[in-house]
Design a protein around this motif. Structure first.
Motif, PDB file in Angstrom:
ATOM      1  N   LEU A 220       0.967  -1.132  -0.162  1.00 42.43           N
ATOM      2  CA  LEU A 220      -0.004  -0.063   0.186  1.00 42.43           C
ATOM      3  C   LEU A 220       0.871   1.255  -0.015  1.00 42.43           C
ATOM      4  O   LEU A 220       1.830   1.394   0.703  1.00 42.43           O
ATOM      5  CB  LEU A 220      -0.946   0.047   1.311  1.00 42.43           C
ATOM      6  CG  LEU A 220      -1.879   1.413   1.493  1.00 42.43           C
ATOM      7  CD1 LEU A 220      -2.695   1.403   0.173  1.00 42.43           C
ATOM      8  CD2 LEU A 220      -2.471   1.319   2.632  1.00 42.43           C
ATOM      9  N   SER A 221       0.422   2.437  -0.568  1.00 48.78           N
ATOM     10  CA  SER A 221       1.043   3.466  -0.728  1.00 48.78           C
ATOM     11  C   SER A 221       0.074   4.627  -0.953  1.00 48.78           C
ATOM     12  O   SER A 221      -1.156   4.298  -1.262  1.00 48.78           O
ATOM     13  CB  SER A 221       1.985   3.540  -1.525  1.00 48.78           C
ATOM     14  OG  SER A 221       1.673   3.515  -3.277  1.00 48.78           O
ATOM     15  N   PHE A 222       0.221   5.868  -0.955  1.00 49.13           N
ATOM     16  CA  PHE A 222      -0.460   6.958  -0.800  1.00 49.13           C
ATOM     17  C   PHE A 222       0.045   8.121  -1.601  1.00 49.13           C
ATOM     18  O   PHE A 222       1.234   8.087  -1.680  1.00 49.13           O
ATOM     19  CB  PHE A 222      -0.907   7.553   0.591  1.00 49.13           C
ATOM     20  CG  PHE A 222      -1.767   6.731   1.307  1.00 49.13           C
ATOM     21  CD1 PHE A 222      -3.121   6.896   1.526  1.00 49.13           C
ATOM     22  CD2 PHE A 222      -1.397   5.596   1.884  1.00 49.13           C
ATOM     23  CE1 PHE A 222      -4.257   6.206   2.008  1.00 49.13           C
ATOM     24  CE2 PHE A 222      -2.068   4.939   2.668  1.00 49.13           C
ATOM     25  CZ  PHE A 222      -3.595   5.113   2.974  1.00 49.13           C
ATOM     26  N   THR A 223      -0.730   8.786  -2.448  1.00 53.77           N
ATOM     27  CA  THR A 223      -0.338   9.820  -3.085  1.00 53.77           C
ATOM     28  C   THR A 223      -0.831  11.014  -2.573  1.00 53.77           C
ATOM     29  O   THR A 223      -1.915  11.213  -2.180  1.00 53.77           O
ATOM     30  CB  THR A 223      -0.581  10.043  -4.739  1.00 53.77           C
ATOM     31  OG1 THR A 223      -2.041   9.768  -4.583  1.00 53.77           O
ATOM     32  CG2 THR A 223      -0.075   8.616  -5.369  1.00 53.77           C
ATOM     33  N   PHE A 224      -0.027  12.299  -2.829  1.00 52.79           N
ATOM     34  CA  PHE A 224      -0.385  13.576  -2.155  1.00 52.79           C
ATOM     35  C   PHE A 224      -0.323  14.673  -3.237  1.00 52.79           C
ATOM     36  O   PHE A 224       0.399  14.693  -4.045  1.00 52.79           O
ATOM     37  CB  PHE A 224       0.427  14.123  -1.003  1.00 52.79           C
ATOM     38  CG  PHE A 224       0.345  13.099   0.306  1.00 52.79           C
ATOM     39  CD1 PHE A 224      -0.666  13.405   1.141  1.00 52.79           C
ATOM     40  CD2 PHE A 224       1.205  12.058   0.512  1.00 52.79           C
ATOM     41  CE1 PHE A 224      -0.641  12.621   2.496  1.00 52.79           C
ATOM     42  CE2 PHE A 224       1.173  11.302   1.572  1.00 52.79           C
ATOM     43  CZ  PHE A 224       0.150  11.541   2.672  1.00 52.79           C
TER      44      PHE A 224
ATOM     45  N   VAL B 160      -3.005   4.129  -3.119  1.00 55.92           N
ATOM     46  CA  VAL B 160      -2.733   3.583  -4.436  1.00 55.92           C
ATOM     47  C   VAL B 160      -2.243   2.243  -4.145  1.00 55.92           C
ATOM     48  O   VAL B 160      -1.250   2.128  -3.233  1.00 55.92           O
ATOM     49  CB  VAL B 160      -1.642   4.452  -5.150  1.00 55.92           C
ATOM     50  CG1 VAL B 160      -1.294   3.792  -6.218  1.00 55.92           C
ATOM     51  CG2 VAL B 160      -2.069   5.685  -5.383  1.00 55.92           C
ATOM     52  N   MET B 161      -2.686   1.097  -4.430  1.00 55.85           N
ATOM     53  CA  MET B 161      -2.227  -0.172  -4.265  1.00 55.85           C
ATOM     54  C   MET B 161      -1.174  -0.321  -5.201  1.00 55.85           C
ATOM     55  O   MET B 161      -1.140  -0.056  -6.455  1.00 55.85           O
ATOM     56  CB  MET B 161      -3.339  -1.270  -4.585  1.00 55.85           C
ATOM     57  CG  MET B 161      -4.402  -1.089  -3.460  1.00 55.85           C
ATOM     58  SD  MET B 161      -3.363  -1.544  -1.928  1.00 55.85           S
ATOM     59  CE  MET B 161      -2.860  -3.068  -2.122  1.00 55.85           C
TER      60      MET B 161
ATOM     61  N   GLN C 165     -12.358   5.816   6.632  1.00 58.80           N
ATOM     62  CA  GLN C 165     -12.708   6.266   5.328  1.00 58.80           C
ATOM     63  C   GLN C 165     -12.468   5.090   4.159  1.00 58.80           C
ATOM     64  O   GLN C 165     -12.833   5.450   3.261  1.00 58.80           O
ATOM     65  CB  GLN C 165     -12.128   7.777   4.944  1.00 58.80           C
ATOM     66  CG  GLN C 165     -12.401   8.834   5.787  1.00 58.80           C
ATOM     67  CD  GLN C 165     -13.817   9.042   6.242  1.00 58.80           C
ATOM     68  OE1 GLN C 165     -14.503   9.471   5.540  1.00 58.80           O
ATOM     69  NE2 GLN C 165     -14.262   8.847   7.347  1.00 58.80           N
ATOM     70  N   LEU C 166     -11.815   4.217   4.653  1.00 59.95           N
ATOM     71  CA  LEU C 166     -11.150   3.065   3.743  1.00 59.95           C
ATOM     72  C   LEU C 166     -11.624   2.011   3.991  1.00 59.95           C
ATOM     73  O   LEU C 166     -12.272   1.548   5.217  1.00 59.95           O
ATOM     74  CB  LEU C 166      -9.473   3.226   3.762  1.00 59.95           C
ATOM     75  CG  LEU C 166      -8.849   4.294   3.662  1.00 59.95           C
ATOM     76  CD1 LEU C 166      -7.315   4.245   3.832  1.00 59.95           C
ATOM     77  CD2 LEU C 166      -9.008   4.947   2.148  1.00 59.95           C
ATOM     78  N   THR C 167     -11.578   0.974   3.186  1.00 60.17           N
ATOM     79  CA  THR C 167     -12.142  -0.485   3.143  1.00 60.17           C
ATOM     80  C   THR C 167     -11.330  -1.174   2.440  1.00 60.17           C
ATOM     81  O   THR C 167     -10.577  -1.070   1.543  1.00 60.17           O
ATOM     82  CB  THR C 167     -13.521  -0.556   2.897  1.00 60.17           C
ATOM     83  OG1 THR C 167     -14.190  -1.904   3.487  1.00 60.17           O
ATOM     84  CG2 THR C 167     -13.842  -0.250   1.512  1.00 60.17           C
ATOM     85  N   ILE C 168     -11.333  -2.690   2.900  1.00 61.17           N
ATOM     86  CA  ILE C 168     -10.839  -3.494   2.256  1.00 61.17           C
ATOM     87  C   ILE C 168     -11.615  -4.429   1.039  1.00 61.17           C
ATOM     88  O   ILE C 168     -12.691  -4.921   1.400  1.00 61.17           O
ATOM     89  CB  ILE C 168     -10.191  -4.594   3.196  1.00 61.17           C
ATOM     90  CG1 ILE C 168      -9.153  -4.017   4.180  1.00 61.17           C
ATOM     91  CG2 ILE C 168      -9.519  -5.845   2.446  1.00 61.17           C
ATOM     92  CD1 ILE C 168      -8.734  -5.044   5.191  1.00 61.17           C
ATOM     93  N   SER C 169     -11.247  -4.324  -0.256  1.00 63.68           N
ATOM     94  CA  SER C 169     -11.848  -4.963  -1.260  1.00 63.68           C
ATOM     95  C   SER C 169     -11.035  -5.873  -1.949  1.00 63.68           C
ATOM     96  O   SER C 169     -10.125  -5.388  -2.667  1.00 63.68           O
ATOM     97  CB  SER C 169     -12.699  -3.824  -2.022  1.00 63.68           C
ATOM     98  OG  SER C 169     -13.066  -4.589  -3.050  1.00 63.68           O
TER      99      SER C 169
ATOM    100  N   VAL D 219      -9.136   0.533  -0.467  1.00 66.15           N
ATOM    101  CA  VAL D 219      -9.720   1.420  -1.345  1.00 66.15           C
ATOM    102  C   VAL D 219     -10.695   2.236  -0.614  1.00 66.15           C
ATOM    103  O   VAL D 219     -10.884   2.052   0.479  1.00 66.15           O
ATOM    104  CB  VAL D 219     -10.796   0.851  -2.331  1.00 66.15           C
ATOM    105  CG1 VAL D 219      -9.869  -0.109  -3.490  1.00 66.15           C
ATOM    106  CG2 VAL D 219     -11.504  -0.172  -1.784  1.00 66.15           C
ATOM    107  N   SER D 220     -11.086   3.591  -1.132  1.00 67.21           N
ATOM    108  CA  SER D 220     -11.942   4.412  -0.393  1.00 67.21           C
ATOM    109  C   SER D 220     -13.378   3.731  -0.377  1.00 67.21           C
ATOM    110  O   SER D 220     -13.918   3.141  -1.257  1.00 67.21           O
ATOM    111  CB  SER D 220     -12.098   5.820  -1.014  1.00 67.21           C
ATOM    112  OG  SER D 220     -13.004   6.798  -0.814  1.00 67.21           O
TER     113      SER D 220
END
Length: 761
Positions: free
Chosen positions: A339-343, A548-549, A598-602, A607-608
């Motif tokens: 898992l990573s995040f973009t800003f 972002v996965m 605000q997130l969940t696992i799918s 994801v959001s």
């Protein structure tokens, strides 16, 4: 070759002694000495040694012992006290060397004469074995020890006609030893033997109740006592392996039977019990890691532990307790990775306000300062342009100037003044008229004239706008020029003085009037003239946060997130879990909430929950934040039963298990099975259940936590309290038995559980 050997040996024995006696020793002297030795032998040698050094005498003793010159042994072989001729006797100690031609070696083999005697005239002092053999008799072996080779004796001798003494070193005299040795017929009569029998057990498997047997192990009788009081040099006496006398091999069922010599008075048979090296099977919770310390195993195991048994070995205690049942639960799933995040910066407006300080002016969340006030030749303010990456409405600003009088020259002092007058700094305005900017009060006049010299230092600290260290005065936007005038006249008629003034005009402030929009980085300020400059110290913005996965493994439970606000001009470093949620039209949808909520696992991806909305940081920062992602470390739950939780009579489960680990990272309720602690152990039928409620589930992380409530739904049967069914057992190894002819004696041997050579728990 034989002569060379003789010369070499003589040189080794006597070199130091001869050198000590005579410095000019040569080959002729050496050969003469050799001739003397052949004729006079020990007597001449002792004379030569009379003045030898201690080391030389020690070398002589060593050489003499190798030749057998220091010991003679006489042995008498007997059968029931009668002389026995024709017995071959062999001594194993030493390999004597020939000293010189014609000189005998130490004898190691001989045969008894008609009187049953054999004499070994030359025997090497040391330890070894003696073998006795004769057709029709049981070959026997005895161990002997003649002790150490004696050293030289130091003697103090007085020197004739003097008051001094010298030390002489005397070699030992030859020793003579003798002993009586019995022989036993290979077909002894029943009247001269007894039988010793019994059973031999060993504990090399603690997981059962039945003792094991060391089949194939040989027990022997030490028959040294047959030597009687004349044992002398002998330390043991045993019969050969091919003899049934004094020897027994343990059978598969652990029994043995040994025929031994017996006497009517009672013969003491001493047992020779061997040491046994092997392994002992047991259940263990931990095992030796190579350092002598037991380290816990993931699960209990059966191990074959290196063990020693035998006389003098004390059995290791503390046999491990390994309860016979345990609970098996599923392993916690992998935590997931990748898992990573973009800003991305969120565009913002400026905030209206005035920038006036050389150090810092805070307007809204933005920090500005005037880094250069410039220099202007006109009182008309410059045009200010705000640039940057804004969009939509353009941001605007206006500039204000300020003036400071730095010198005044009086071209004409005027006239008609009386007493004190005031001096004013006046601005001409665009629409006509004037505006007084600053006034200096009570300037003294002389003879009705204004002073010809104006010292601005007199105005310091009292009049703004006059003097180099005074505060400048603000110029309005419609000021066209500046001049000086005198007021509060005197007697009249007044003639105004004429002044020449030097002043500095620079930037006083910039006022943001139009806030613009869409700025994602620092705005810029440019001036149409004067060279002034505005520095934006910090321009923080909100940031969108988007998961972002990447490559990695699927997530089972939500990790922990920390959004890190970078340190900056105004920030000393903060962290936050919360975000704002915005609709597509840019309006806030809800109050700030934890990011994880605000997130969940799918399908293993994070994801959001609100794909049409965006998340923004709750703080502003000028540089991009960072995200700390802490994946939950999966821990397998572990439950074990103690021995007290199992019935000692029925093997039922009568107590709840101990929680060794609550587990972590489970995305489903725990289920469990009760099984024997180690595969193959007894026990069956017990079942278990875990009582969960909604409070045991975290809807944000998707993690189930151990509820703390367990039910044994079926106690089962047959489980063991301890998989090691035998405790440690001390050895019982008898040392002797007194026997009389024709009798049978029962002697049992128990090797016990032995001494472990590896640590367990």
């Amino acid at each position: 070759m034989k002569r060379l050997l003789s010369l070499t040996m003589i040189a080794a024995v006597f070199a130091l002694a001869i050198v000590a006696c005579k410095d000019d020793f040569n080959e002729e002297e050496f050969l003469r000495l050799q001739s003397e030795l052949k004729l006079k032998e020990d007597e001449v040698l002792r004379q030569r040694l009379d003045s030898a050094s201690e080391e030389a005498v020690k070398e002589y003793i060593a050489a003499a012992n190798e030749a057998g010159d220091l010991l003679a042994v006489s042995l008498m072989l007997r059968e029931n006290g009668n002389a026995l001729a024709g017995v071959t006797v062999t001594l194993s100690s030493g390999t004597p060397q020939e000293i010189s031609s014609g000189r005998a070696k130490a004898v190691t083999t001989g045969t008894t004469d008609a009187s049953g005697n054999v004499v070994f005239d030359r025997v090497t002092i040391g330890s070894g074995t003696a073998t006795f053999s004769k057709q029709g008799y049981v070959t026997a072996t005895a161990t002997y020890d003649f002790g150490p080779v004696p050293g030289p004796t130091a003697i103090q001798v007085s020197v004739p006609n003097g008051n001094t003494t010298i030390t002489k070193y005397v070699p030992p005299v030859k020793r003579f030893e003798e002993a009586v040795v019995p022989m036993i017929s290979a077909t002894p009569s029943e009247g001269s033997t007894a039988i010793i029998s019994g059973k031999v057990t060993i504990e090399n498997d603690l997981t059962n109740l039945t003792p094991e047997v060391p089949a194939g192990i040989v027990l022997r009788a030490n028959l040294t006592n047959l030597l009687g009081t004349n044992q002398g040099i002998f330390t043991s006496y045993v019969l050969a392996d091919n003899s049934t006398l004094g020897r027994a091999t343990i059978a598969a069922d652990g029994t043995y039977s040994m025929i031994v010599p017996a006497t009517a008075a009672g013969n003491d048979i001493n047992f020779i019990v061997p040491n046994i090296e092997g392994t002992c099977r047991m259940a263990v919770n931990g095992y030796d890691n190579g350092t002598g310390a037991a380290v816990a195993l993931p699960l209990p195991e059966y191990r074959n532990v290196p063990t020693s048994w035998g006389p003098g070995l004390v059995a290791s205690q503390a046999i491990p307790v390994v309860a016979g049942a345990r609970v098996v639960v599923p392993n916690a799933p992998a935590a997931g990775s990748g898992l990573s995040f973009t800003f991305s910066p969120v565009g913002r407006t400026l905030v209206a306000g005035t920038i006036s300080s050389n150090t810092e002016s805070k307007i809204g969340s933005t920090y500005y300062r005037i880094s250069n006030r410039g220099s202007f030749t006109t009182t008309i303010p410059p045009v200010v342009t705000i640039g940057g990456n804004g969009s939509g409405i353009t941001a605007t600003a206006t500039a204000a100037l300020q003036a400071l009088v730095t010198s005044i020259s009086v071209t004409s002092p005027g006239s008609g003044f009386d007493g004190f007058v005031d001096l004013q700094l006046v601005a001409n305005l665009q629409g006509g008229g004037t505006s007084v900017l600053s006034t200096v009060l009570n300037i003294p006049t002389s003879n009705g004239m204004f002073p010809t010299t104006v010292n601005l230092d007199l105005f310091t600290g009292t009049n703004e706008g006059f003097g180099s260290d005074e505060a400048a005065v603000q110029l309005a936007a419609d000021v066209t020029s500046l001049f000086l005038r005198v007021v509060n006249g005197g007697l009249g008629p007044i003639v105004d003085p004429v002044f020449s003034m030097t002043n500095v005009i620079d930037l006083r402030s910039v006022t943001i009037t139009g806030i613009g929009s869409g700025f994602t980085s620092k705005p810029t300020f440019t001036f149409s003239s004067g060279g002034a400059a505005i520095e934006v110290l910090e321009f923080p913005v909100f940031w969108t946060v988007t998961p972002v996965m990447g490559a990695g493994t699927d997530y089972a439970v939500m990790p922990e997130f920390t959004i890190n606000c970078p340190q900056s001009y105004s920030q000393t470093g903060t962290t936050s879990h919360n975000v704002h949620r915005f609709n597509s039209n840019g309006t806030a949808d809800a109050a700030s909430q934890d990011l994880a909520s605000q997130l969940t696992i799918s399908s293993g991806d994070i994801v959001s929950k609100f794909p049409s909305m965006t998340f923004q940081t709750t703080f502003r920062s000028e540089t991009e934040p960072t995200m700390t992602i802490t994946n939950i470390l999966p821990q397998n739950a572990r439950f074990t039963f103690d021995a007290a939780d199992i019935s000692s009579t029925t093997g039922e489960i009568i107590g709840n298990p101990t929680v060794n680990n609550f587990g972590a990272g489970y995305n489903a309720k725990l289920t469990g099975q009760i099984v024997p602690t180690i595969a193959g152990a007894p026990g069956t039928g017990a079942t278990i259940s875990f009582d969960y409620t909604s409070l045991d589930y975290n809807s944000v992380t998707h993690e189930w936590t151990y509820p703390g409530s367990i039910d044994i739904t079926n106690p089962g049967s047959g489980y063991l309290r301890n998989l090691n069914q035998r405790d440690f057992e001390v050895s019982n190894l008898p040392t002797k038995q007194t026997v009389q002819p024709g009798k049978t004696y029962t002697v049992n041997f128990a090797f016990g559980s032995g001494f472990r050579r590896a640590a367990v728990n």
